[in-house]
Design a protein around this motif. Structure first.
Motif, PDB file in Angstrom:
ATOM      1  N   ARG A  45     -14.055  35.822  -0.983  1.00 49.68           N
ATOM      2  CA  ARG A  45     -14.924  36.795  -0.334  1.00 49.68           C
ATOM      3  C   ARG A  45     -14.729  38.140  -1.030  1.00 49.68           C
ATOM      4  NH1 ARG A  45     -12.455  36.547   5.629  1.00 49.68           N
ATOM      5  NH2 ARG A  45     -12.652  34.336   5.095  1.00 49.68           N
ATOM      6  N   GLU A  46     -15.487  39.138  -0.596  1.00 48.99           N
ATOM      7  CA  GLU A  46     -15.443  40.442  -1.248  1.00 48.99           C
ATOM      8  C   GLU A  46     -14.040  41.037  -1.197  1.00 48.99           C
ATOM      9  OE1 GLU A  46     -17.968  44.649  -1.279  1.00 48.99           O
ATOM     10  OE2 GLU A  46     -18.110  43.279   0.430  1.00 48.99           O
ATOM     11  N   HIS A  47     -13.594  41.562  -2.343  1.00 53.45           N
ATOM     12  CA  HIS A  47     -12.300  42.221  -2.519  1.00 53.45           C
ATOM     13  C   HIS A  47     -11.114  41.255  -2.443  1.00 53.45           C
ATOM     14  CE1 HIS A  47     -14.494  45.894  -2.535  1.00 53.45           C
ATOM     15  NE2 HIS A  47     -14.752  45.901  -1.236  1.00 53.45           N
ATOM     16  N   TRP A  48     -11.356  39.983  -2.378  1.00 54.55           N
ATOM     17  CA  TRP A  48     -10.281  38.992  -2.444  1.00 54.55           C
ATOM     18  C   TRP A  48     -10.198  38.457  -3.869  1.00 54.55           C
ATOM     19  CZ3 TRP A  48      -7.621  36.105   1.689  1.00 54.55           C
ATOM     20  CH2 TRP A  48      -7.790  36.683   2.953  1.00 54.55           C
ATOM     21  N   LEU A  49      -8.973  38.208  -4.324  1.00 52.10           N
ATOM     22  CA  LEU A  49      -8.786  37.592  -5.640  1.00 52.10           C
ATOM     23  C   LEU A  49      -7.512  36.770  -5.631  1.00 52.10           C
ATOM     24  CD1 LEU A  49      -9.353  37.164  -8.652  1.00 52.10           C
ATOM     25  CD2 LEU A  49      -8.168  39.317  -9.113  1.00 52.10           C
ATOM     26  N   LEU A  50      -7.631  35.513  -6.005  1.00 41.10           N
ATOM     27  CA  LEU A  50      -6.494  34.626  -6.201  1.00 41.10           C
ATOM     28  C   LEU A  50      -6.583  34.080  -7.622  1.00 41.10           C
ATOM     29  CD1 LEU A  50      -6.709  32.606  -2.846  1.00 41.10           C
ATOM     30  CD2 LEU A  50      -5.357  34.651  -3.307  1.00 41.10           C
ATOM     31  N   ALA A  51      -5.475  34.126  -8.361  1.00 40.09           N
ATOM     32  CA  ALA A  51      -5.506  33.698  -9.760  1.00 40.09           C
ATOM     33  C   ALA A  51      -4.206  33.016 -10.136  1.00 40.09           C
ATOM     34  CB  ALA A  51      -5.752  34.892 -10.683  1.00 40.09           C
ATOM     35  N   ALA A  52      -4.326  32.059 -11.047  1.00 34.49           N
ATOM     36  CA  ALA A  52      -3.161  31.348 -11.582  1.00 34.49           C
ATOM     37  C   ALA A  52      -3.299  31.269 -13.096  1.00 34.49           C
ATOM     38  CB  ALA A  52      -3.060  29.951 -10.991  1.00 34.49           C
ATOM     39  N   THR A  53      -2.227  31.589 -13.807  1.00 34.85           N
ATOM     40  CA  THR A  53      -2.230  31.563 -15.272  1.00 34.85           C
ATOM     41  C   THR A  53      -1.169  30.594 -15.766  1.00 34.85           C
ATOM     42  OG1 THR A  53      -2.984  33.858 -15.448  1.00 34.85           O
ATOM     43  CG2 THR A  53      -1.909  32.911 -17.377  1.00 34.85           C
ATOM     44  N   LEU A  54      -1.607  29.615 -16.534  1.00 34.75           N
ATOM     45  CA  LEU A  54      -0.712  28.650 -17.159  1.00 34.75           C
ATOM     46  C   LEU A  54      -0.659  28.965 -18.650  1.00 34.75           C
ATOM     47  CD1 LEU A  54       0.966  26.046 -16.549  1.00 34.75           C
ATOM     48  CD2 LEU A  54      -1.040  24.749 -17.336  1.00 34.75           C
ATOM     49  N   ARG A  55       0.544  29.151 -19.160  1.00 29.09           N
ATOM     50  CA  ARG A  55       0.700  29.547 -20.558  1.00 29.09           C
ATOM     51  C   ARG A  55       1.702  28.625 -21.244  1.00 29.09           C
ATOM     52  NH1 ARG A  55       1.882  34.709 -19.728  1.00 29.09           N
ATOM     53  NH2 ARG A  55      -0.314  35.318 -19.819  1.00 29.09           N
ATOM     54  N   HIS A  56       1.358  28.182 -22.444  1.00 28.20           N
ATOM     55  CA  HIS A  56       2.262  27.317 -23.219  1.00 28.20           C
ATOM     56  C   HIS A  56       2.404  27.896 -24.620  1.00 28.20           C
ATOM     57  CE1 HIS A  56       4.237  23.668 -24.706  1.00 28.20           C
ATOM     58  NE2 HIS A  56       3.496  23.816 -25.788  1.00 28.20           N
ATOM     59  N   ILE A  57       3.640  27.911 -25.095  1.00 24.05           N
ATOM     60  CA  ILE A  57       3.915  28.317 -26.474  1.00 24.05           C
ATOM     61  C   ILE A  57       4.771  27.244 -27.114  1.00 24.05           C
ATOM     62  CG2 ILE A  57       5.925  29.714 -25.793  1.00 24.05           C
ATOM     63  CD1 ILE A  57       5.129  31.626 -28.083  1.00 24.05           C
ATOM     64  N   GLY A  58       4.373  26.812 -28.289  1.00 25.56           N
ATOM     65  CA  GLY A  58       5.061  25.716 -28.958  1.00 25.56           C
ATOM     66  C   GLY A  58       6.382  26.148 -29.568  1.00 25.56           C
ATOM     67  N   PRO A  59       7.132  25.197 -30.118  1.00 29.53           N
ATOM     68  CA  PRO A  59       8.421  25.528 -30.737  1.00 29.53           C
ATOM     69  C   PRO A  59       8.228  26.410 -31.965  1.00 29.53           C
ATOM     70  CG  PRO A  59       7.817  23.248 -31.183  1.00 29.53           C
ATOM     71  CD  PRO A  59       6.828  23.754 -30.198  1.00 29.53           C
ATOM     72  N   GLN A  60       9.214  27.233 -32.229  1.00 30.98           N
ATOM     73  CA  GLN A  60       9.197  28.099 -33.404  1.00 30.98           C
ATOM     74  C   GLN A  60      10.629  28.316 -33.857  1.00 30.98           C
ATOM     75  OE1 GLN A  60       7.227  30.993 -30.737  1.00 30.98           O
ATOM     76  NE2 GLN A  60       8.593  32.526 -31.618  1.00 30.98           N
ATOM     77  N   PHE A  61      10.772  28.917 -35.019  1.00 33.17           N
ATOM     78  CA  PHE A  61      12.101  29.122 -35.586  1.00 33.17           C
ATOM     79  C   PHE A  61      12.482  30.592 -35.537  1.00 33.17           C
ATOM     80  CE2 PHE A  61      10.779  25.127 -37.557  1.00 33.17           C
ATOM     81  CZ  PHE A  61      11.894  24.343 -37.296  1.00 33.17           C
ATOM     82  N   GLU A  62      13.748  30.833 -35.258  1.00 39.46           N
ATOM     83  CA  GLU A  62      14.280  32.189 -35.219  1.00 39.46           C
ATOM     84  C   GLU A  62      14.282  32.827 -36.606  1.00 39.46           C
ATOM     85  OE1 GLU A  62      16.278  35.657 -33.979  1.00 39.46           O
ATOM     86  OE2 GLU A  62      15.569  34.051 -32.682  1.00 39.46           O
ATOM     87  N   ASP A  63      14.541  32.017 -37.632  1.00 40.06           N
ATOM     88  CA  ASP A  63      14.824  32.573 -38.959  1.00 40.06           C
ATOM     89  C   ASP A  63      13.910  31.989 -40.010  1.00 40.06           C
ATOM     90  OD1 ASP A  63      17.276  30.410 -40.350  1.00 40.06           O
ATOM     91  OD2 ASP A  63      16.053  30.031 -38.580  1.00 40.06           O
ATOM     92  N   ASP A  64      14.002  32.552 -41.207  1.00 41.83           N
ATOM     93  CA  ASP A  64      13.145  32.152 -42.313  1.00 41.83           C
ATOM     94  C   ASP A  64      13.487  30.785 -42.872  1.00 41.83           C
ATOM     95  OD1 ASP A  64      15.557  33.502 -43.081  1.00 41.83           O
ATOM     96  OD2 ASP A  64      14.848  33.541 -45.144  1.00 41.83           O
ATOM     97  N   LEU A  65      14.756  30.330 -42.722  1.00 42.34           N
ATOM     98  CA  LEU A  65      15.184  29.044 -43.284  1.00 42.34           C
ATOM     99  C   LEU A  65      15.058  27.892 -42.294  1.00 42.34           C
ATOM    100  CD1 LEU A  65      18.350  30.176 -45.296  1.00 42.34           C
ATOM    101  CD2 LEU A  65      16.038  29.729 -46.146  1.00 42.34           C
ATOM    102  N   GLU A  66      14.477  28.139 -41.123  1.00 42.67           N
ATOM    103  CA  GLU A  66      14.230  27.105 -40.113  1.00 42.67           C
ATOM    104  C   GLU A  66      15.519  26.419 -39.663  1.00 42.67           C
ATOM    105  OE1 GLU A  66      11.258  24.420 -41.573  1.00 42.67           O
ATOM    106  OE2 GLU A  66       9.643  25.909 -41.412  1.00 42.67           O
ATOM    107  N   THR A  67      16.566  27.203 -39.477  1.00 46.53           N
ATOM    108  CA  THR A  67      17.838  26.619 -39.034  1.00 46.53           C
ATOM    109  C   THR A  67      18.037  26.734 -37.526  1.00 46.53           C
ATOM    110  OG1 THR A  67      18.951  28.718 -39.524  1.00 46.53           O
ATOM    111  CG2 THR A  67      18.968  27.037 -41.241  1.00 46.53           C
TER     112      THR A  67
END
Length: 679
Positions: free
Chosen positions: A595-617
């Motif tokens: 209804r007016e001035h009501w808002l319900l929201a849900a956000t699903l977020r996914h981030i894949g694996p990554q490496f901390e460093d340049d050599l992928e260790t």
């Protein structure tokens, strides 16, 4: 959003004229014999017809105001391909790691994406990071994300795209508005704005204050007596004034001041940033349209590094003052209805230096004192034209940059004052050119096809050239010989928007940043900034916005194959993924307006694996988080606000140094009120 130029409809048989809304953001209404009424909104010139040729994604004010953390960087993460150097937000990351990039073209903490607030570049003059804690989402009207290289104003620096933040006007903000919230750890967030109309223009003054004890960044099993929560406190205040100067010219003044203090991992590991920005802008919307802008920035940064073995101070980067000065002039001459021609020039000057003391991790005594710094400048000249041929729009642009790297130095003394290093680096200068071109065909039934190709340029920052840094126990050296980064890229896409309720966009791209600057491992716990042959990214981006009755959905995903191309002394990096770069990232927000001035929201977020460093260790595992937001009317102008960050309490690993971990925001529950008075 109003997106068209003023059109004046005239008829020889009528004694009156009627003006209608247009993309300039100003509304005019005039009767015969009466002066026009001007309504000022504080925006720049209208968008060009070819804007959609470069894969644009819009973020609305509703989305800006309904994110669970209240942080602008979390809102931006809903754009496909957006990433900071680290996964943590501006409450628990080192400010110097808040570089922004798109399309997996990262690899170090400097921004490869140009971020503009009301036309002003926001990157720190010394470091290139974005002061996210100073940019409050509630002050903004919208955000536009454009990927790919830029050849227009301030195009040197946009090798991975441009993010344009537009402030809200008085009508959008209301005369008085504000919010006050607290979370389940006792942390608070307070903001307020007053935006009165002044004559035919408006003024706006806004402030925000965030503070809290923070959460445990260190996993329970790795905590020691010196471990502390990620305490934070930040405030920012802004002021804007927009007034007409006659019928066709508008003057805009903007000021921003902010300060941020954080404690990371260990007691005494304090970091801080602060700044004061000011800008003056003149926008002309007559037959000869123009946009003239000048700005100045004063920034400072400090950082204390604590040993993870002795827990004593090893480095005190006590001052890093910097100054940014710049501006632009863009002119749009009247060349006919089929063309939008833009001619212009822009200038950016950055000056900064560091003052730091190194300490023994054993004795806690000073071992050396260092100073370093320099000056960079870039003068750009650009021309761009959009040509409309019915349903087909063609665009092409050229940019020439004259850059200088001057006054670089590094000075080091022992604790006793004996000079051990005194280096003055050779000045450099040169010209580089950039091109971009594209086309968009607006086919029938809401379908559009687009294609573009571009090149781009980014100068090394003063930080990359002259400032070493430590994320204990790893030291990363600066490199005064770094060359400019150069982008070559192309893309194609399909857009489907049969109505305002359905907007879907798919883009395939191939981008390569040559001479990319990376943090290259050269020995155990030692890295150096170096140019590698290239960072090459290929992939797909999908975004969608759907609205069906009371329900809405906004989503995006990015699937990217990014690889470093390296030879010679950096050959160990060849074929590896850039540091901190995931292959896959996705975000989806479902909203419901019962209804007016009501808002319900849900956000699903996914981030894949990554490496901390340049050599992928050291690997950072994938993570999926769920955020919730609810806004419900109370009495009169008041609304109840409920927010839940990371509702599932997922462990988000933000740093992994040989098994030593940092974690992102755990489950956090917020409650508070919003208020808005006046139109």
């Amino acid at each position: 959003m109003i997106m068209a130029n003023w059109h004046i409809l005239a008829s020889a048989s009528l004694a009156t004229m009627v003006a209608v809304w247009g993309p300039s953001g100003a509304a005019w209404a005039a009767d015969a014999g009466q002066p026009p009424e001007i309504v000022v909104t504080g925006k720049g010139l209208s968008d060009s017809p070819a804007t959609p040729a470069y894969g644009v994604q819009e973020i609305t004010r509703e989305r800006l105001g309904s994110n669970a953390s209240g942080r602008i960087e979390d809102v931006l993460s809903s754009a496909a391909g957006f990433q900071q150097f680290r996964r943590s937000d501006s409450r628990s990351s080192n400010p110097s790691a808040q570089g922004v990039t798109l399309r997996a073209l990262g690899g170090n903490a400097t921004s490869r994406t140009l971020v503009l607030l009301d036309g002003v570049p926001m990157a720190d003059p010394m470091f290139g990071y974005i002061p996210f804690s100073a940019i409050a989402p509630e002050r903004l009207a919208s955000v536009r994300v454009t990927r790919g290289g830029g050849a227009g104003a301030f195009g040197a620096g946009s090798v991975a795209g441009t993010i344009e933040l537009t402030s809200a006007d008085a009508r959008t903000l209301g005369l008085l508005s504000g919010a006050a919230l607290a979370d389940d750890r006792g942390e608070t967030e307070v903001s307020g704005t007053i935006a009165p109309r002044l004559g035919q223009g408006f003024a706006e003054v806004s402030a925000r204050w965030d503070r809290g004890q923070g959460f445990w960044m260190t996993p329970a099993a790795q905590r020691v007596p010196a471990s502390v929560r990620a305490r934070y406190e930040s405030w920012s205040t802004s002021a804007r004034l927009a007034q007409p100067l006659g019928e066709d010219i508008e003057v805009q003044l903007r000021g921003l001041a902010f300060k941020d203090k954080r404690t990371l991992r260990f007691a005494g590991g304090d970091t801080g940033s602060e700044g004061q920005d000011g800008s003056l802008r003149l926008v002309g919307r007559g037959p000869w349209q123009f946009d003239a802008l000048a700005y100045v920035q004063k920034r400072d940064f400090s950082n204390v590094v604590i040993s993870s073995t002795s827990f004593k101070k090893t480095l005190d980067q006590r001052r890093t003052p910097s100054t940014g000065i710049g501006g632009k002039l863009e002119l749009r001459p009247p060349v006919g209805d089929a063309h939008v021609l833009r001619l212009g020039a822009d200038l950016r000057i950055a000056k900064g230096h560091l003052e730091e003391d190194a300490y023994s991790a054993v004795t806690g005594l000073v071992t050396s004192r260092r100073q370093a710094g320099g000056n960079n400048s870039d003068l750009g000249l650009f021309v761009e034209d959009d040509w409309t041929l019915g349903a087909l729009v063609l665009t092409g642009g050229f940019r020439a940059d004259h850059w200088t790297v001057r006054g670089g130095f590094f000075h080091e003394e022992s604790a006793a004052g004996v000079v051990t290093t005194d280096s003055n680096f050779a000045d450099r200068k040169g010209w580089d050119t950039s091109l971009r071109g594209g086309a968009v065909w607006h086919a029938a039934n809401g379908w559009s096809l687009r294609a573009s190709a571009y090149s781009g340029l980014r100068l090394p920052t003063l930080n990359e050239l002259y400032r070493p840094f430590v994320v204990f126990p790893v030291t990363t050296r600066a490199n005064a010989a770094l060359a400019n980064e150069k982008l070559i890229g192309f893309e194609g896409g399909i857009d489907f928007a049969p109505s305002d309720s359905i907007k879907i966009s798919l883009t395939a791209f191939d981008n390569k940043v040559k001479e990319a600057i990376a943090n290259v491992t050269i020995a155990t716990n030692l890295r150096e900034r170096r140019n590698v042959d290239a960072v090459h990214a290929q992939g797909f981006e999908l975004s969608a916005g759907l609205l069906f009755g009371h329900f809405g959905m906004d989503g995006s995903l990015a699937l990217t194959k990014a690889r470093v191309e390296a030879s010679g002394i950096s050959a160990a990096l060849d074929g590896k993924r850039p540091a901190q770069t995931p292959k896959f990232a996705a975000s989806a927000t479902l909203s419901w307006h019962p209804r007016e001035h009501w808002l319900l929201a849900a956000t699903l977020r996914h981030i894949g694996p990554q490496f901390e460093d340049d050599l992928e260790t050291d690997r950072l595992p994938a993570a999926t988080t769920l955020d919730l937001y609810a806004e419900v009317p109370l009495a009169g102008p008041f609304r109840l606000v409920l927010r839940a960050e990371n509702l599932t309490d997922t462990d988000m690993v933000t740093r992994n140094q040989a098994g030593s971990l940092d974690l992102g925001t755990p489950r956090t529950l917020w409650a508070g009120v919003k208020v808005r008075l006046g139109n």
